[in-house]
Design a protein around this motif. Sequence first.
Motif, PDB file in Angstrom:
ATOM      1  N   LEU A 288      36.909  30.150  43.749  1.00  0.00           N
ATOM      2  CA  LEU A 288      38.197  30.744  44.088  1.00  0.00           C
ATOM      3  C   LEU A 288      39.081  30.854  42.848  1.00  0.00           C
ATOM      4  CD1 LEU A 288      39.249  31.733  46.756  1.00  0.00           C
ATOM      5  CD2 LEU A 288      40.183  29.488  47.220  1.00  0.00           C
ATOM      6  N   ALA A 289      38.969  29.853  41.972  1.00  0.00           N
ATOM      7  CA  ALA A 289      39.855  29.825  40.804  1.00  0.00           C
ATOM      8  C   ALA A 289      39.373  30.758  39.706  1.00  0.00           C
ATOM      9  CB  ALA A 289      39.962  28.395  40.259  1.00  0.00           C
ATOM     10  N   THR A 290      38.066  31.021  39.642  1.00  0.00           N
ATOM     11  CA  THR A 290      37.580  31.695  38.444  1.00  0.00           C
ATOM     12  C   THR A 290      36.803  32.989  38.681  1.00  0.00           C
ATOM     13  OG1 THR A 290      35.455  30.512  38.415  1.00  0.00           O
ATOM     14  CG2 THR A 290      37.312  29.454  37.296  1.00  0.00           C
TER      15      THR A 290
ATOM     16  N   ASP B 242      32.641  23.462  44.513  1.00  0.00           N
ATOM     17  CA  ASP B 242      32.060  24.772  44.195  1.00  0.00           C
ATOM     18  C   ASP B 242      32.979  25.892  44.678  1.00  0.00           C
ATOM     19  OD1 ASP B 242      29.903  23.532  43.124  1.00  0.00           O
ATOM     20  OD2 ASP B 242      28.533  23.927  44.777  1.00  0.00           O
ATOM     21  N   ARG B 243      33.457  25.736  45.914  1.00  0.00           N
ATOM     22  CA  ARG B 243      34.295  26.795  46.454  1.00  0.00           C
ATOM     23  C   ARG B 243      35.613  26.902  45.689  1.00  0.00           C
ATOM     24  NH1 ARG B 243      34.230  25.804  52.801  1.00  0.00           N
ATOM     25  NH2 ARG B 243      35.906  27.330  52.704  1.00  0.00           N
ATOM     26  N   LEU B 244      36.150  25.738  45.290  1.00  0.00           N
ATOM     27  CA  LEU B 244      37.387  25.744  44.511  1.00  0.00           C
ATOM     28  C   LEU B 244      37.174  26.455  43.174  1.00  0.00           C
ATOM     29  CD1 LEU B 244      40.264  24.407  44.791  1.00  0.00           C
ATOM     30  CD2 LEU B 244      39.412  22.658  43.250  1.00  0.00           C
ATOM     31  N   ARG B 245      36.048  26.159  42.537  1.00  0.00           N
ATOM     32  CA  ARG B 245      35.766  26.798  41.249  1.00  0.00           C
ATOM     33  C   ARG B 245      35.615  28.307  41.423  1.00  0.00           C
ATOM     34  NH1 ARG B 245      30.859  24.873  40.123  1.00  0.00           N
ATOM     35  NH2 ARG B 245      30.045  26.803  40.988  1.00  0.00           N
TER      36      ARG B 245
ATOM     37  N   ILE C 168      37.908  33.074  51.481  1.00  0.00           N
ATOM     38  CA  ILE C 168      37.795  33.188  50.025  1.00  0.00           C
ATOM     39  C   ILE C 168      39.103  33.619  49.379  1.00  0.00           C
ATOM     40  CG2 ILE C 168      35.300  33.612  49.985  1.00  0.00           C
ATOM     41  CD1 ILE C 168      36.006  36.593  49.721  1.00  0.00           C
ATOM     42  N   GLY C 169      40.196  33.515  50.127  1.00  0.00           N
ATOM     43  CA  GLY C 169      41.511  33.719  49.524  1.00  0.00           C
ATOM     44  C   GLY C 169      41.764  35.130  49.053  1.00  0.00           C
TER      45      GLY C 169
ATOM     46  N   ARG D   7      31.963  38.643  43.785  1.00  0.00           N
ATOM     47  CA  ARG D   7      31.031  37.520  43.729  1.00  0.00           C
ATOM     48  C   ARG D   7      31.336  36.507  44.811  1.00  0.00           C
ATOM     49  NH1 ARG D   7      30.090  35.045  37.888  1.00  0.00           N
ATOM     50  NH2 ARG D   7      28.527  33.958  39.132  1.00  0.00           N
TER      51      ARG D   7
ATOM     52  N   LEU E 138      41.795  23.758  48.112  1.00  0.00           N
ATOM     53  CA  LEU E 138      41.162  24.999  48.555  1.00  0.00           C
ATOM     54  C   LEU E 138      42.107  25.766  49.486  1.00  0.00           C
ATOM     55  CD1 LEU E 138      38.282  26.316  48.276  1.00  0.00           C
ATOM     56  CD2 LEU E 138      37.825  25.407  50.537  1.00  0.00           C
TER      57      LEU E 138
ATOM     58  N   GLY F 102      43.966  28.901  39.769  1.00  0.00           N
ATOM     59  CA  GLY F 102      43.397  30.231  39.970  1.00  0.00           C
ATOM     60  C   GLY F 102      44.369  31.365  39.752  1.00  0.00           C
TER      61      GLY F 102
ATOM     62  N   ASP G 270      25.282  35.804  41.415  1.00  0.00           N
ATOM     63  CA  ASP G 270      25.003  35.132  40.145  1.00  0.00           C
ATOM     64  C   ASP G 270      25.330  36.001  38.944  1.00  0.00           C
ATOM     65  OD1 ASP G 270      24.190  32.992  41.567  1.00  0.00           O
ATOM     66  OD2 ASP G 270      22.040  33.363  41.361  1.00  0.00           O
ATOM     67  N   ASP G 271      25.891  37.181  39.209  1.00  0.00           N
ATOM     68  CA  ASP G 271      26.281  38.086  38.134  1.00  0.00           C
ATOM     69  C   ASP G 271      25.100  38.409  37.222  1.00  0.00           C
ATOM     70  OD1 ASP G 271      28.261  39.705  37.267  1.00  0.00           O
ATOM     71  OD2 ASP G 271      29.381  38.192  36.156  1.00  0.00           O
TER      72      ASP G 271
ATOM     73  N   LEU H  43      44.902  27.295  47.496  1.00  0.00           N
ATOM     74  CA  LEU H  43      44.446  28.418  46.694  1.00  0.00           C
ATOM     75  C   LEU H  43      44.212  29.646  47.575  1.00  0.00           C
ATOM     76  CD1 LEU H  43      43.966  28.629  43.711  1.00  0.00           C
ATOM     77  CD2 LEU H  43      41.617  27.941  44.041  1.00  0.00           C
ATOM     78  N   ALA H  44      43.710  29.401  48.793  1.00  0.00           N
ATOM     79  CA  ALA H  44      43.360  30.514  49.668  1.00  0.00           C
ATOM     80  C   ALA H  44      44.590  31.109  50.348  1.00  0.00           C
ATOM     81  CB  ALA H  44      42.344  30.064  50.715  1.00  0.00           C
TER      82      ALA H  44
ATOM     83  N   LEU I 273      36.902  24.897  33.469  1.00  0.00           N
ATOM     84  CA  LEU I 273      37.872  24.636  34.521  1.00  0.00           C
ATOM     85  C   LEU I 273      38.103  23.128  34.612  1.00  0.00           C
ATOM     86  CD1 LEU I 273      39.422  25.852  37.055  1.00  0.00           C
ATOM     87  CD2 LEU I 273      37.419  25.167  38.371  1.00  0.00           C
TER      88      LEU I 273
END
Lengths: 241, 241
Positions: free
Chosen positions: A148-150, A143-146, A191-192, A155, B145, B192, A231-232, B148-149, B74
């Motif tokens: 961070l990537a998107t 979840d965190r990877l997604r 969160i990068g 958010r 992660l 990302g 959740d936008d 990415l961070a 993704l």
Amino acid sequence: MPTSVQATADLLRRIGLFQGLDADALAAVVQAAHIRALPAGSCYFFQGDPATQFYVLLEGRVRLTQVTAEGQQLILRFITRGEGMGIVAVLGAMVYSASAEALDACQALVWEGMAVAVLMEQYPRLALNGMRLLAQRVREFQDRLRELATERVERRVARLLLRLAHQSGHKVAGGILIDLPLSRQNLAEMIGTTLYTVSRILSQWEAQGLVETGRERVVIRRPHGLVIIADDLPGEDEPRA
Amino acid sequence: MPTSVQATADLLRRIGLFQGLDADALAAVVQAAHIRALPAGSCYFFQGDPATQFYVLLEGRVRLTQVTAEGQQLILRFITRGEGMGIVAVLGAMVYSASAEALDACQALVWEGMAVAVLMEQYPRLALNGMRLLAQRVREFQDRLRELATERVERRVARLLLRLAHQSGHKVAGGILIDLPLSRQNLAEMIGTTLYTVSRILSQWEAQGLVETGRERVVIRRPHGLVIIADDLPGEDEPRA
């Protein structure tokens, strides 16, 4: 060790890893454990050390951090009461992927990894519970990877605060206090993004009455407002398109 | 199913999840499996569906993708021959976190998750192997992660290509072909960043003779050059400070 084997067994029964074990299995698990107390600032284990022991935290809070090859420190997650850490010790021939630092005076149950492996062979339910624990970690990191990537930074900040509140939030007058020592720099690393961006977002949310921040302290004043951002969802003031 | 129980058992013995099982256990595992063949473009399972079946891929390649709430797709990872997918089916009451699309004509062994849970209770070694598989996934996602961070984009591209080459690279004349259908857009999403950034980096590397790219095709011509970038080592031409 709590006053008796029974008291420890009662405590372990409430922890995911030990759920569904019968009294015999639970007694064997308790017999194999001892207690390790640590003062704030000490580490249960260090990144890169051979993983030989598995812990369940009884008291206090632990911070899992990874240091990158460049020496940058990244908070992976926090461990709170009842959570396990170092489960890879059960597998043998692995190293800890992070360091586990006690943030308060901590107490943890500790098992030799190989002893847990033997218990798992004897009580397979324990191994299935171990798989469940790891599967939950996989989900969390996925979840965190997604995110961070998107996802856009705002958010990601909202989700991080909600996740931390879920893990270790306490109701206080005026909202939910995230009871973890977190600087804005820590939040940014998790969160990068940059300190500047996190500060800008938190200041904006503070002005809107969503959060209240202090030194290493965040109170979520309107959780629903953060959920809308996370959740936008269309905001309360914006009409749906 | 391959020609015999024995042939399938021989095959499974080479797969991490089934290592160290005795002949009885392996026979029980094989008896509980059946084969599911899929044409390219079909899915073994869909994100959000109740996780009821666990698979080990025998032939072909599978792409695990997550769709975000906004509809952005993704790529989480690729599954190649001998790898498992859908292990959460063993735990009951969980949903698949991604969709699993066959990229070629695929063959997979399939087990009912609950049947594997029963086998794990019977043969605890199987559960410990399952934990190992999940622990490796946790590590992989933790690493990604952290990258990415904390890491600059160029290193993330280099690491991603090396990881994919390790998983499914084939030696070809002039280098290592990454044998996965990957557009530059896919690469960008996996780490990302933007299509523009990935294109700029790959063009630069192509000019330097590090890689050769085509439509959904990457050949690594000088793997050592990518390792230097991935690990941020001093380059061959740069003197050490």
